[in-house]
Design a protein around this motif. Sequence first.
Motif, mmCIF file in Angstrom:
data_model
loop_
_atom_site.group_PDB
_atom_site.id
_atom_site.type_symbol
_atom_site.label_atom_id
_atom_site.label_comp_id
_atom_site.label_asym_id
_atom_site.label_seq_id
_atom_site.Cartn_x
_atom_site.Cartn_y
_atom_site.Cartn_z
ATOM 1 N N LEU A 101 10.914 17.330 46.209
ATOM 2 C CA LEU A 101 12.280 16.825 46.345
ATOM 3 C C LEU A 101 12.407 15.444 45.702
ATOM 4 C CD1 LEU A 101 15.005 17.606 47.598
ATOM 5 C CD2 LEU A 101 14.307 16.377 49.664
ATOM 6 N N ILE A 102 11.401 14.607 45.908
ATOM 7 C CA ILE A 102 11.398 13.282 45.280
ATOM 8 C C ILE A 102 11.255 13.409 43.769
ATOM 9 C CG2 ILE A 102 10.166 11.077 45.135
ATOM 10 C CD1 ILE A 102 9.313 11.551 48.073
ATOM 11 N N HIS A 103 10.370 14.306 43.350
ATOM 12 C CA HIS A 103 10.114 14.487 41.922
ATOM 13 C C HIS A 103 11.329 15.045 41.198
ATOM 14 C CE1 HIS A 103 7.436 16.279 38.549
ATOM 15 N NE2 HIS A 103 7.626 14.997 38.327
ATOM 16 N N GLN A 104 12.154 15.833 41.897
ATOM 17 C CA GLN A 104 13.361 16.407 41.294
ATOM 18 C C GLN A 104 14.306 15.329 40.792
ATOM 19 O OE1 GLN A 104 14.913 19.480 40.848
ATOM 20 N NE2 GLN A 104 13.312 20.843 41.583
ATOM 21 N N VAL A 105 14.294 14.163 41.431
ATOM 22 C CA VAL A 105 15.180 13.074 41.017
ATOM 23 C C VAL A 105 14.864 12.645 39.586
ATOM 24 C CG1 VAL A 105 15.876 10.686 41.500
ATOM 25 C CG2 VAL A 105 15.427 12.278 43.399
ATOM 26 N N PHE A 106 13.589 12.666 39.241
ATOM 27 C CA PHE A 106 13.151 12.193 37.925
ATOM 28 C C PHE A 106 12.961 13.329 36.931
ATOM 29 C CE2 PHE A 106 11.604 9.380 41.259
ATOM 30 C CZ PHE A 106 12.129 8.161 40.851
ATOM 31 N N GLN A 107 12.644 14.515 37.432
ATOM 32 C CA GLN A 107 12.452 15.678 36.554
ATOM 33 C C GLN A 107 13.183 16.877 37.150
ATOM 34 O OE1 GLN A 107 8.424 16.595 35.315
ATOM 35 N NE2 GLN A 107 8.945 18.716 34.910
ATOM 36 N N PRO A 108 14.468 16.994 36.906
ATOM 37 C CA PRO A 108 15.208 18.143 37.425
ATOM 38 C C PRO A 108 14.597 19.451 36.913
ATOM 39 C CG PRO A 108 16.698 16.466 36.580
ATOM 40 C CD PRO A 108 15.314 16.053 36.161
ATOM 41 N N GLY A 109 14.462 20.416 37.816
ATOM 42 C CA GLY A 109 13.876 21.685 37.447
ATOM 43 C C GLY A 109 12.371 21.741 37.580
ATOM 44 N N GLU A 110 11.767 20.706 38.187
ATOM 45 C CA GLU A 110 10.313 20.716 38.373
ATOM 46 C C GLU A 110 9.904 21.836 39.324
ATOM 47 O OE1 GLU A 110 8.340 19.192 41.343
ATOM 48 O OE2 GLU A 110 10.086 20.087 42.272
ATOM 49 N N LEU A 264 8.647 9.293 30.628
ATOM 50 C CA LEU A 264 9.872 8.503 30.673
ATOM 51 C C LEU A 264 9.656 7.084 30.164
ATOM 52 C CD1 LEU A 264 11.313 9.671 34.121
ATOM 53 C CD2 LEU A 264 12.003 10.392 31.822
ATOM 54 N N THR A 265 8.451 6.547 30.342
ATOM 55 C CA THR A 265 8.136 5.213 29.817
ATOM 56 C C THR A 265 8.009 5.232 28.297
ATOM 57 O OG1 THR A 265 6.977 4.621 31.864
ATOM 58 C CG2 THR A 265 6.481 3.308 29.908
ATOM 59 N N GLU A 267 9.480 7.384 26.225
ATOM 60 C CA GLU A 267 10.690 7.863 25.557
ATOM 61 C C GLU A 267 11.477 6.744 24.854
ATOM 62 O OE1 GLU A 267 14.340 9.334 24.277
ATOM 63 O OE2 GLU A 267 12.297 10.107 24.285
ATOM 64 N N PRO A 268 11.737 5.584 25.472
ATOM 65 C CA PRO A 268 12.501 4.554 24.758
ATOM 66 C C PRO A 268 11.817 4.072 23.478
ATOM 67 C CG PRO A 268 12.435 4.089 27.115
ATOM 68 C CD PRO A 268 11.459 5.191 26.863
ATOM 69 N N TRP A 269 10.493 4.171 23.426
ATOM 70 C CA TRP A 269 9.764 3.745 22.235
ATOM 71 C C TRP A 269 9.729 4.840 21.175
ATOM 72 C CZ3 TRP A 269 8.009 -1.273 22.116
ATOM 73 C CH2 TRP A 269 8.000 -1.949 23.342
ATOM 74 N N LEU A 270 9.588 6.086 21.617
ATOM 75 C CA LEU A 270 9.464 7.198 20.674
ATOM 76 C C LEU A 270 10.811 7.784 20.268
ATOM 77 C CD1 LEU A 270 6.420 9.044 22.292
ATOM 78 C CD2 LEU A 270 6.421 7.420 20.385
ATOM 79 N N ARG A 271 11.827 7.627 21.129
ATOM 80 C CA ARG A 271 13.183 8.096 20.837
ATOM 81 C C ARG A 271 13.209 9.591 20.481
ATOM 82 N NH1 ARG A 271 15.459 2.974 17.197
ATOM 83 N NH2 ARG A 271 15.132 1.379 18.817
ATOM 84 N N LEU A 272 12.679 10.378 21.404
ATOM 85 C CA LEU A 272 12.658 11.826 21.208
ATOM 86 C C LEU A 272 13.985 12.484 21.556
ATOM 87 C CD1 LEU A 272 9.131 12.603 22.699
ATOM 88 C CD2 LEU A 272 9.761 12.546 20.282
ATOM 89 N N GLY A 283 1.715 14.690 19.718
ATOM 90 C CA GLY A 283 0.957 13.440 19.771
ATOM 91 C C GLY A 283 1.030 12.793 21.124
ATOM 92 N N LEU A 284 2.227 12.755 21.726
ATOM 93 C CA LEU A 284 2.378 12.181 23.058
ATOM 94 C C LEU A 284 1.612 12.993 24.082
ATOM 95 C CD1 LEU A 284 3.630 10.203 25.059
ATOM 96 C CD2 LEU A 284 5.699 11.636 25.090
#
Length: 341
Positions: A101-110, A264-265, A267-272, A283-284
Amino acid sequence: MDADCAHSRIHELDAVRGVALCGILVVDIRQLTDMRATVEPGVVDPMRHLLCVLFEGRFFPIFSFLFGLSFSLFLDRAAQCTDRPRLVLARRLIALGVLGLIHQVFQPGEALLPYAIVGLVILLPAAVLPRWVLLLAGLVGAIGVPVALGGGLGLVPGLFLLGAAAERFGLADDLRNRGWQVVVVFALAAPAAVAAGMWEYRIPYAELWTGSVAPVAGLLGALAYFTGVLLLLRTETGEVFAEVLEPMGRMALTNYLAATPLILTAEPWLRLSDSNRYDTVLGLAAAIIAVQALWSYHWLRWFRYGPVEWVWRCVTWWQLVPNRLTRQERQKLTVAYEPGR
Protein backbone atom coordinates in the motif's frame (compact mmCIF):
# COMPACT_ATOMS: atom_id res chain seq x y z
CA MET A 1 10.86 -17.96 17.79
CA ASP A 2 12.91 -21.14 17.88
CA ALA A 3 15.92 -21.17 15.57
CA ASP A 4 14.58 -24.34 13.96
CA CYS A 5 11.62 -22.34 12.70
CA ALA A 6 13.83 -20.28 10.43
CA HIS A 7 13.01 -21.06 6.82
CA SER A 8 15.78 -23.11 5.20
CA ARG A 9 16.96 -21.68 1.90
CA ILE A 10 16.76 -23.43 -1.45
CA HIS A 11 19.76 -21.90 -3.18
CA GLU A 12 18.77 -22.66 -6.76
CA LEU A 13 15.37 -21.05 -6.32
CA ASP A 14 16.97 -18.02 -4.66
CA ALA A 15 19.15 -17.63 -7.76
CA VAL A 16 16.13 -17.95 -10.07
CA ARG A 17 14.35 -15.34 -7.96
CA GLY A 18 17.36 -13.08 -8.47
CA VAL A 19 17.07 -13.52 -12.26
CA ALA A 20 13.35 -12.69 -12.12
CA LEU A 21 14.13 -9.57 -10.09
CA CYS A 22 16.53 -8.39 -12.80
CA GLY A 23 13.99 -9.00 -15.56
CA ILE A 24 11.19 -7.21 -13.72
CA LEU A 25 13.46 -4.20 -13.19
CA VAL A 26 13.63 -3.49 -16.93
CA VAL A 27 9.83 -3.40 -17.15
CA ASP A 28 9.52 -1.29 -13.98
CA ILE A 29 11.90 1.38 -15.30
CA ARG A 30 9.81 1.82 -18.44
CA GLN A 31 6.56 1.97 -16.50
CA LEU A 32 7.79 4.29 -13.75
CA THR A 33 9.28 6.79 -16.19
CA ASP A 34 6.26 6.70 -18.54
CA MET A 35 8.26 6.24 -21.74
CA ARG A 36 6.78 6.38 -25.21
CA ALA A 37 6.04 3.22 -27.15
CA THR A 38 6.02 4.82 -30.61
CA VAL A 39 8.51 6.79 -32.67
CA GLU A 40 5.69 8.47 -34.56
CA PRO A 41 1.90 8.06 -34.57
CA GLY A 42 1.07 4.43 -35.34
CA VAL A 43 4.71 3.30 -35.59
CA VAL A 44 6.04 1.38 -32.60
CA ASP A 45 9.64 1.80 -31.54
CA PRO A 46 11.40 -1.45 -32.65
CA MET A 47 13.61 -1.50 -29.54
CA ARG A 48 10.55 -1.08 -27.35
CA HIS A 49 8.81 -3.93 -29.15
CA LEU A 50 11.86 -6.18 -28.78
CA LEU A 51 12.15 -5.48 -25.04
CA CYS A 52 8.44 -6.25 -24.73
CA VAL A 53 8.99 -9.68 -26.28
CA LEU A 54 12.10 -10.42 -24.20
CA PHE A 55 11.00 -9.11 -20.79
CA GLU A 56 7.33 -8.24 -20.38
CA GLY A 57 5.24 -11.07 -19.01
CA ARG A 58 8.28 -13.36 -18.75
CA PHE A 59 9.63 -12.72 -15.25
CA PHE A 60 6.50 -11.71 -13.33
CA PRO A 61 5.08 -15.28 -13.68
CA ILE A 62 8.32 -16.72 -12.28
CA PHE A 63 8.13 -14.39 -9.31
CA SER A 64 4.48 -15.29 -8.71
CA PHE A 65 5.10 -19.04 -8.97
CA LEU A 66 7.98 -18.83 -6.49
CA PHE A 67 5.83 -16.78 -4.11
CA GLY A 68 3.24 -19.56 -4.01
CA LEU A 69 5.93 -22.18 -3.51
CA SER A 70 7.60 -20.19 -0.71
CA PHE A 71 4.22 -19.58 0.93
CA SER A 72 3.56 -23.31 1.12
CA LEU A 73 7.07 -23.96 2.47
CA PHE A 74 6.61 -21.32 5.14
CA LEU A 75 3.23 -22.69 6.14
CA ASP A 76 4.73 -26.15 6.61
CA ARG A 77 7.51 -24.72 8.75
CA ALA A 78 5.11 -22.58 10.77
CA ALA A 79 2.94 -25.65 11.50
CA GLN A 80 5.97 -27.22 13.21
CA CYS A 81 6.60 -24.17 15.35
CA THR A 82 3.20 -22.88 16.43
CA ASP A 83 -0.32 -24.12 17.09
CA ARG A 84 -1.74 -21.32 14.93
CA PRO A 85 0.21 -21.36 11.66
CA ARG A 86 -2.59 -19.73 9.69
CA LEU A 87 -2.60 -16.74 12.02
CA VAL A 88 1.15 -16.40 11.45
CA LEU A 89 0.68 -16.56 7.68
CA ALA A 90 -2.24 -14.13 7.76
CA ARG A 91 -0.13 -11.65 9.71
CA ARG A 92 2.68 -12.13 7.19
CA LEU A 93 0.36 -11.37 4.27
CA ILE A 94 -1.20 -8.36 6.00
CA ALA A 95 2.27 -6.94 6.64
CA LEU A 96 3.10 -7.46 2.96
CA GLY A 97 -0.10 -5.66 2.03
CA VAL A 98 0.86 -2.66 4.17
CA LEU A 99 4.23 -2.50 2.43
CA GLY A 100 2.48 -2.74 -0.92
CA LEU A 101 0.00 0.00 0.00
CA ILE A 102 2.87 2.36 0.81
CA HIS A 103 4.76 1.32 -2.32
CA GLN A 104 1.68 1.99 -4.48
CA VAL A 105 2.08 5.71 -3.74
CA PHE A 106 5.42 5.73 -5.56
CA GLN A 107 4.85 2.93 -8.07
CA PRO A 108 1.20 2.59 -9.04
CA GLY A 109 0.45 -0.93 -10.21
CA GLU A 110 3.16 -2.59 -8.12
CA ALA A 111 2.76 -6.26 -7.19
CA LEU A 112 2.96 -6.53 -3.39
CA LEU A 113 -0.56 -5.33 -2.54
CA PRO A 114 -2.24 -7.68 -5.08
CA TYR A 115 0.01 -10.50 -3.83
CA ALA A 116 -1.16 -9.93 -0.27
CA ILE A 117 -4.84 -9.76 -1.25
CA VAL A 118 -4.71 -12.90 -3.41
CA GLY A 119 -2.73 -14.67 -0.70
CA LEU A 120 -5.35 -13.90 1.95
CA VAL A 121 -8.43 -14.52 -0.22
CA ILE A 122 -7.29 -17.52 -2.28
CA LEU A 123 -3.95 -19.02 -1.27
CA LEU A 124 -4.44 -19.25 2.49
CA PRO A 125 -7.91 -20.90 2.30
CA ALA A 126 -6.73 -23.22 -0.50
CA ALA A 127 -3.86 -24.54 1.61
CA VAL A 128 -6.18 -27.20 3.09
CA LEU A 129 -7.02 -28.65 -0.34
CA PRO A 130 -5.44 -31.88 -1.63
CA ARG A 131 -2.38 -31.33 -3.79
CA TRP A 132 -4.10 -32.65 -6.93
CA VAL A 133 -6.88 -30.10 -6.50
CA LEU A 134 -4.29 -27.35 -6.05
CA LEU A 135 -2.52 -28.48 -9.21
CA LEU A 136 -5.71 -28.63 -11.27
CA ALA A 137 -6.91 -25.24 -10.03
CA GLY A 138 -3.48 -23.74 -10.69
CA LEU A 139 -3.37 -25.08 -14.24
CA VAL A 140 -6.87 -23.79 -14.96
CA GLY A 141 -5.95 -20.38 -13.58
CA ALA A 142 -2.53 -20.13 -15.19
CA ILE A 143 -3.61 -21.38 -18.62
CA GLY A 144 -7.29 -20.49 -18.81
CA VAL A 145 -6.95 -16.88 -17.64
CA PRO A 146 -4.44 -15.74 -20.28
CA VAL A 147 -6.35 -17.51 -23.06
CA ALA A 148 -9.72 -16.11 -22.04
CA LEU A 149 -8.97 -12.81 -20.30
CA GLY A 150 -5.35 -11.84 -20.98
CA GLY A 151 -2.37 -11.72 -18.63
CA GLY A 152 -1.22 -9.25 -16.00
CA LEU A 153 -2.36 -9.58 -12.41
CA GLY A 154 -5.07 -12.01 -13.50
CA LEU A 155 -2.36 -14.67 -13.67
CA VAL A 156 -1.47 -14.34 -9.98
CA PRO A 157 -4.07 -16.70 -8.42
CA GLY A 158 -3.29 -19.57 -10.80
CA LEU A 159 0.48 -19.15 -10.48
CA PHE A 160 0.23 -18.96 -6.68
CA LEU A 161 -1.71 -22.22 -6.63
CA LEU A 162 0.72 -23.85 -9.05
CA GLY A 163 3.62 -22.86 -6.83
CA ALA A 164 1.89 -24.23 -3.74
CA ALA A 165 1.10 -27.47 -5.59
CA ALA A 166 4.72 -27.81 -6.74
CA GLU A 167 5.89 -27.63 -3.13
CA ARG A 168 3.28 -30.18 -2.03
CA PHE A 169 4.53 -32.54 -4.76
CA GLY A 170 8.06 -32.24 -3.38
CA LEU A 171 9.63 -30.05 -6.07
CA ALA A 172 11.45 -27.88 -3.55
CA ASP A 173 12.85 -30.78 -1.52
CA ASP A 174 13.94 -32.82 -4.53
CA LEU A 175 14.90 -30.18 -7.07
CA ARG A 176 18.52 -31.28 -7.38
CA ASN A 177 17.43 -34.81 -8.35
CA ARG A 178 15.04 -33.70 -11.08
CA GLY A 179 17.67 -32.85 -13.68
CA TRP A 180 16.25 -34.97 -16.51
CA GLN A 181 12.75 -33.59 -15.90
CA VAL A 182 14.08 -30.02 -16.09
CA VAL A 183 15.88 -30.90 -19.34
CA VAL A 184 12.69 -32.32 -20.89
CA VAL A 185 10.60 -29.28 -19.92
CA PHE A 186 13.25 -26.88 -21.21
CA ALA A 187 13.57 -28.82 -24.48
CA LEU A 188 9.83 -28.43 -25.03
CA ALA A 189 9.44 -24.89 -23.66
CA ALA A 190 12.39 -23.20 -25.35
CA PRO A 191 11.37 -23.72 -29.02
CA ALA A 192 7.74 -23.04 -28.14
CA ALA A 193 8.78 -19.79 -26.42
CA VAL A 194 10.87 -18.73 -29.42
CA ALA A 195 8.01 -19.45 -31.84
CA ALA A 196 5.49 -17.63 -29.63
CA GLY A 197 7.88 -14.70 -29.21
CA MET A 198 8.32 -14.38 -32.98
CA TRP A 199 4.56 -14.52 -33.40
CA GLU A 200 4.15 -11.85 -30.73
CA TYR A 201 6.79 -9.62 -32.36
CA ARG A 202 4.98 -9.73 -35.70
CA ILE A 203 1.69 -8.59 -34.19
CA PRO A 204 1.15 -4.81 -34.28
CA TYR A 205 1.95 -3.33 -30.88
CA ALA A 206 -1.50 -1.80 -30.43
CA GLU A 207 -3.13 -5.23 -30.83
CA LEU A 208 -0.97 -7.02 -28.24
CA TRP A 209 -3.16 -5.99 -25.33
CA THR A 210 -6.46 -7.16 -26.81
CA GLY A 211 -5.70 -10.84 -27.43
CA SER A 212 -4.17 -13.87 -25.78
CA VAL A 213 -0.92 -14.00 -27.79
CA ALA A 214 1.14 -11.85 -25.43
CA PRO A 215 0.19 -13.60 -22.16
CA VAL A 216 0.56 -17.08 -23.68
CA ALA A 217 3.95 -16.15 -25.14
CA GLY A 218 4.88 -14.66 -21.79
CA LEU A 219 4.08 -17.87 -19.92
CA LEU A 220 6.04 -19.98 -22.39
CA GLY A 221 8.94 -17.56 -22.10
CA ALA A 222 8.76 -17.71 -18.31
CA LEU A 223 8.87 -21.51 -18.37
CA ALA A 224 11.85 -21.47 -20.74
CA TYR A 225 13.71 -18.89 -18.64
CA PHE A 226 12.93 -20.74 -15.41
CA THR A 227 14.12 -24.16 -16.57
CA GLY A 228 17.00 -22.68 -18.56
CA VAL A 229 18.37 -20.92 -15.49
CA LEU A 230 18.01 -24.08 -13.42
CA LEU A 231 20.10 -25.95 -16.01
CA LEU A 232 22.68 -23.15 -16.20
CA LEU A 233 23.11 -23.22 -12.43
CA ARG A 234 24.25 -26.85 -12.66
CA THR A 235 27.29 -25.84 -14.73
CA GLU A 236 30.60 -24.28 -13.63
CA THR A 237 29.61 -21.01 -15.31
CA GLY A 238 26.27 -21.14 -13.53
CA GLU A 239 28.00 -21.42 -10.16
CA VAL A 240 29.64 -18.06 -10.80
CA PHE A 241 26.31 -16.48 -11.69
CA ALA A 242 24.74 -18.06 -8.61
CA GLU A 243 27.15 -16.21 -6.32
CA VAL A 244 25.77 -12.96 -7.73
CA LEU A 245 22.12 -13.90 -8.16
CA GLU A 246 21.47 -15.88 -4.99
CA PRO A 247 22.06 -12.98 -2.54
CA MET A 248 19.83 -10.77 -4.69
CA GLY A 249 17.11 -13.42 -4.58
CA ARG A 250 17.39 -13.80 -0.81
CA MET A 251 16.87 -10.04 -0.51
CA ALA A 252 14.27 -9.83 -3.27
CA LEU A 253 11.76 -7.83 -1.22
CA THR A 254 14.35 -5.27 -0.14
CA ASN A 255 15.74 -4.97 -3.66
CA TYR A 256 12.30 -4.73 -5.29
CA LEU A 257 11.33 -1.85 -3.00
CA ALA A 258 14.73 -0.15 -3.18
CA ALA A 259 14.69 -0.11 -6.99
CA THR A 260 11.81 2.38 -7.03
CA PRO A 261 13.64 5.29 -5.31
CA LEU A 262 16.75 4.51 -7.36
CA ILE A 263 14.76 4.81 -10.60
CA LEU A 264 12.94 7.95 -9.48
CA THR A 265 16.24 9.55 -8.39
CA ALA A 266 17.89 8.78 -11.73
CA GLU A 267 14.96 9.96 -13.86
CA PRO A 268 15.58 13.76 -13.58
CA TRP A 269 19.16 13.18 -14.76
CA LEU A 270 18.40 10.68 -17.52
CA ARG A 271 15.11 12.27 -18.68
CA LEU A 272 13.51 9.04 -19.82
CA SER A 273 9.95 10.31 -19.46
CA ASP A 274 8.15 10.62 -22.81
CA SER A 275 11.29 9.43 -24.65
CA ASN A 276 12.36 6.38 -26.66
CA ARG A 277 15.78 5.98 -25.04
CA TYR A 278 15.48 2.27 -24.40
CA ASP A 279 19.23 1.75 -24.58
CA THR A 280 19.44 3.98 -21.51
CA VAL A 281 16.85 1.79 -19.81
CA LEU A 282 19.16 -1.19 -20.17
CA GLY A 283 22.10 0.85 -18.89
CA LEU A 284 20.17 2.04 -15.84
CA ALA A 285 18.96 -1.51 -15.15
CA ALA A 286 22.53 -2.83 -15.35
CA ALA A 287 23.73 -0.13 -12.95
CA ILE A 288 20.98 -0.85 -10.41
CA ILE A 289 21.60 -4.60 -10.67
CA ALA A 290 25.33 -4.07 -10.04
CA VAL A 291 24.63 -1.91 -6.98
CA GLN A 292 22.08 -4.34 -5.58
CA ALA A 293 24.28 -7.38 -6.26
CA LEU A 294 27.18 -5.85 -4.30
CA TRP A 295 24.90 -4.58 -1.55
CA SER A 296 23.14 -7.94 -1.17
CA TYR A 297 26.37 -9.93 -1.16
CA HIS A 298 28.04 -7.83 1.53
CA TRP A 299 24.91 -7.43 3.65
CA LEU A 300 24.38 -11.19 3.84
CA ARG A 301 27.97 -11.67 4.96
CA TRP A 302 26.89 -10.11 8.26
CA PHE A 303 23.13 -10.71 8.51
CA ARG A 304 20.73 -13.61 7.99
CA TYR A 305 18.01 -11.55 6.30
CA GLY A 306 17.78 -8.37 4.26
CA PRO A 307 16.60 -5.30 6.18
CA VAL A 308 13.00 -5.38 4.91
CA GLU A 309 12.91 -9.19 5.11
CA TRP A 310 13.99 -8.96 8.75
CA VAL A 311 11.25 -6.46 9.64
CA TRP A 312 8.73 -8.62 7.77
CA ARG A 313 9.85 -11.70 9.69
CA CYS A 314 9.62 -9.88 13.04
CA VAL A 315 6.05 -8.81 12.28
CA THR A 316 5.21 -12.31 11.06
CA TRP A 317 6.29 -13.93 14.33
CA TRP A 318 5.38 -10.86 16.40
CA GLN A 319 8.75 -10.78 18.16
CA LEU A 320 12.31 -9.68 17.48
CA VAL A 321 14.10 -12.29 15.39
CA PRO A 322 17.92 -12.56 15.62
CA ASN A 323 19.46 -11.24 12.43
CA ARG A 324 23.18 -10.65 12.93
CA LEU A 325 25.35 -13.67 12.12
CA THR A 326 27.59 -15.02 14.83
CA ARG A 327 31.37 -15.14 14.34
CA GLN A 328 31.18 -18.91 13.77
CA GLU A 329 28.48 -18.49 11.12
CA ARG A 330 30.53 -15.83 9.33
CA GLN A 331 33.56 -18.10 9.33
CA LYS A 332 31.55 -20.95 7.81
CA LEU A 333 30.24 -18.56 5.18
CA THR A 334 33.76 -17.43 4.33
CA VAL A 335 34.91 -21.04 3.92
CA ALA A 336 31.89 -21.79 1.70
CA TYR A 337 32.93 -19.02 -0.70
CA GLU A 338 36.57 -20.07 -0.96
CA PRO A 339 37.61 -20.84 -4.58
CA GLY A 340 37.30 -24.50 -5.51
CA ARG A 341 34.57 -25.26 -2.98
